[in-house]
Design a protein around this motif. Structure first.
Motif, PDB file in Angstrom:
ATOM      1  N   LYS A   1       0.851  -1.191   0.000  1.00 59.86           N
ATOM      2  CA  LYS A   1       0.000   0.000   0.000  1.00 59.86           C
ATOM      3  C   LYS A   1       0.889   1.244   0.000  1.00 59.86           C
ATOM      4  O   LYS A   1       1.888   1.298   0.734  1.00 59.86           O
ATOM      5  N   GLU A   2       0.527   2.225  -0.807  1.00 61.54           N
ATOM      6  CA  GLU A   2       1.295   3.480  -0.816  1.00 61.54           C
ATOM      7  C   GLU A   2       1.081   4.218   0.497  1.00 61.54           C
ATOM      8  O   GLU A   2      -0.039   4.270   1.010  1.00 61.54           O
ATOM      9  N   VAL A   3       2.168   4.790   1.015  1.00 65.95           N
ATOM     10  CA  VAL A   3       2.063   5.578   2.249  1.00 65.95           C
ATOM     11  C   VAL A   3       2.820   6.891   2.065  1.00 65.95           C
ATOM     12  O   VAL A   3       3.724   6.991   1.224  1.00 65.95           O
ATOM     13  N   SER A   4       2.457   7.893   2.866  1.00 67.79           N
ATOM     14  CA  SER A   4       3.190   9.155   2.831  1.00 67.79           C
ATOM     15  C   SER A   4       4.432   9.032   3.719  1.00 67.79           C
ATOM     16  O   SER A   4       4.515   8.111   4.549  1.00 67.79           O
ATOM     17  N   VAL A   5       5.363   9.981   3.579  1.00 64.77           N
ATOM     18  CA  VAL A   5       6.553   9.924   4.441  1.00 64.77           C
ATOM     19  C   VAL A   5       6.158  10.144   5.904  1.00 64.77           C
ATOM     20  O   VAL A   5       6.783   9.585   6.811  1.00 64.77           O
ATOM     21  N   GLU A   6       5.101  10.923   6.138  1.00 62.48           N
ATOM     22  CA  GLU A   6       4.641  11.137   7.524  1.00 62.48           C
ATOM     23  C   GLU A   6       4.112   9.822   8.112  1.00 62.48           C
ATOM     24  O   GLU A   6       4.383   9.487   9.266  1.00 62.48           O
ATOM     25  N   GLU A   7       3.373   9.075   7.284  1.00 66.24           N
ATOM     26  CA  GLU A   7       2.869   7.776   7.769  1.00 66.24           C
ATOM     27  C   GLU A   7       4.031   6.810   8.045  1.00 66.24           C
ATOM     28  O   GLU A   7       4.015   6.061   9.019  1.00 66.24           O
ATOM     29  N   LEU A   8       5.033   6.875   7.187  1.00 66.49           N
ATOM     30  CA  LEU A   8       6.205   6.016   7.364  1.00 66.49           C
ATOM     31  C   LEU A   8       6.921   6.362   8.680  1.00 66.49           C
ATOM     32  O   LEU A   8       7.310   5.459   9.438  1.00 66.49           O
ATOM     33  N   ALA A   9       7.068   7.646   8.946  1.00 69.67           N
ATOM     34  CA  ALA A   9       7.681   8.079  10.210  1.00 69.67           C
ATOM     35  C   ALA A   9       6.842   7.568  11.387  1.00 69.67           C
ATOM     36  O   ALA A   9       7.384   7.106  12.401  1.00 69.67           O
ATOM     37  N   GLY A  10       5.536   7.619  11.249  1.00 65.79           N
ATOM     38  CA  GLY A  10       4.631   7.133  12.307  1.00 65.79           C
ATOM     39  C   GLY A  10       4.822   5.647  12.579  1.00 65.79           C
ATOM     40  O   GLY A  10       4.768   5.189  13.719  1.00 65.79           O
ATOM     41  N   MET A  11       5.060   4.868  11.512  1.00 63.09           N
ATOM     42  CA  MET A  11       5.299   3.417  11.694  1.00 63.09           C
ATOM     43  C   MET A  11       6.555   3.196  12.537  1.00 63.09           C
ATOM     44  O   MET A  11       6.590   2.351  13.433  1.00 63.09           O
TER      45      MET A  11
END
Ligand code: SF4
Length: 307
Positions: A88-98
């Motif tokens: 699934k595509e994610v934003s860099v902010e979502e990636l940081a959240g992970m």
């Protein structure tokens, strides 16, 4: 924006994030060999307990699995993710959240699996996460087919490198991974990783910094294990940690190649261990014999010479 991040995104303009140097403009959504686009794609993220003992520890390795790959191994065990685009595509902010979530769960590190083709986005996400308090060591977990430009940007950012050394035989590299220059590129990349991170430092059973190399033994010695072990012992250090993996099994397209359409046998695996010891390697992980005989989950020992 941080200078390193700018430099990293620049590599996507005429994409040279990996040695394939497709030259496509990833910033404008063009797609190259790996099929990755502008936004990073993630197939899953979770605490992983199946990595090497100092990487998984007691609380797990905070693993983020990225979709797509710059190699195309016919026997890839993760081919739905690496080659069929599952994720699934994610934003860099979502990636940081992970990353922050995995650290909050107690994971010992953040383990980026196959991030080569998303390095700029991951780097940007790391900066966001660091600003929000991320402290965990960062693990660069890859197929070992890396560009020096990209690795140079990561100097001082990545704590632990976990590259594969898949083949010393470029005929095999071409046939099974579509990478006819694999060994030369791989050696240069691994040398640079070692220069940046050095030997693996383990504190109270947990890896903090350094390099851990993985080598998957193939049937009929098609990986060319001896030259790989000699390179590691002679050109890096005999103290380098190496995981000699016995878990090969024929999946994805491997049944189209009769010579790799079977598991390895005990003789082949023990020969690889013998070659590693002969080369002078002292540290690493080997899978116990029962793994091959009974085809079950691996166990580990952390000294090649102990078993
Ligand atoms: S990262 Fe993908 S698009 Fe970029 S050079 Fe490598 S294979 Fe090509």
């Amino acid at each position: 924006m941080n200078n390193k991040i700018k430099k990293a995104y620049k590599l996507m303009e005429k994409c040279e994030l990996c040695p394939r140097r497709c030259g496509v403009n990833r910033l404008k959504g063009q797609i190259g060999f790996c099929k990755a686009g502008l936004l990073p794609m993630v197939s899953s993220f979770h605490a992983h307990f199946g990595e090497e003992p100092p990487i998984s520890g007691h609380n797990g390795s905070g693993t983020i699995f990225f979709t797509h790959c710059s190699l195309r191994c016919v026997f890839c065990q993760n081919h739905p993710i690496s080659q069929l685009g599952s994720g699934k595509e994610v934003s860099v902010e979502e990636l940081a959240g992970m990353m922050l979530k995995l650290e909050a769960e107690g994971c010992h590190n953040i383990n980026f699996v196959t991030l080569t083709h998303y390095m700029p986005q991951v780097l940007e996400a790391v900066f966001i996460a660091r600003e929000k308090g991320l402290k965990a060591p960062l693990v660069y977990n890859c197929g070992g087919y890396e560009s020096m430009e990209a690795l140079g940007i990561l100097d001082g950012i990545i704590d632990i490198y976990m590259p594969d050394m898949k083949y010393s035989d470029n005929m095999s590299a071409k046939k099974y991974s579509n990478a006819p220059d694999y060994f030369e590129i791989n050696k240069i990349a691994v040398r640079e990783m070692y220069r940046q991170a050095g030997d693996l430092k383990i504190e109270r059973g947990i890896a903090k910094k350094g390099i851990l190399i993985r080598h998957l033994v193939l049937p009929e010695n098609l990986a060319g294990s001896q030259k790989i072990f000699e390179f590691i012992a002679n050109e890096l250090s005999p103290d380098t940690y190496v995981n000699i993996m016995a878990q090969y099994y024929p999946c994805h397209l491997a049944n189209k190649f009769p010579e790799i359409d079977r598991r390895i046998n005990v003789r082949e695996y023990m020969e690889a261990i013998r070659l590693a010891e002969k080369a002078g390697l002292k540290n690493g992980f080997r899978q116990v014999m029962s793994t091959i005989k009974r085809k079950r989950v691996p166990e580990w020992t952390d000294n090649l010479k102990e078993l």
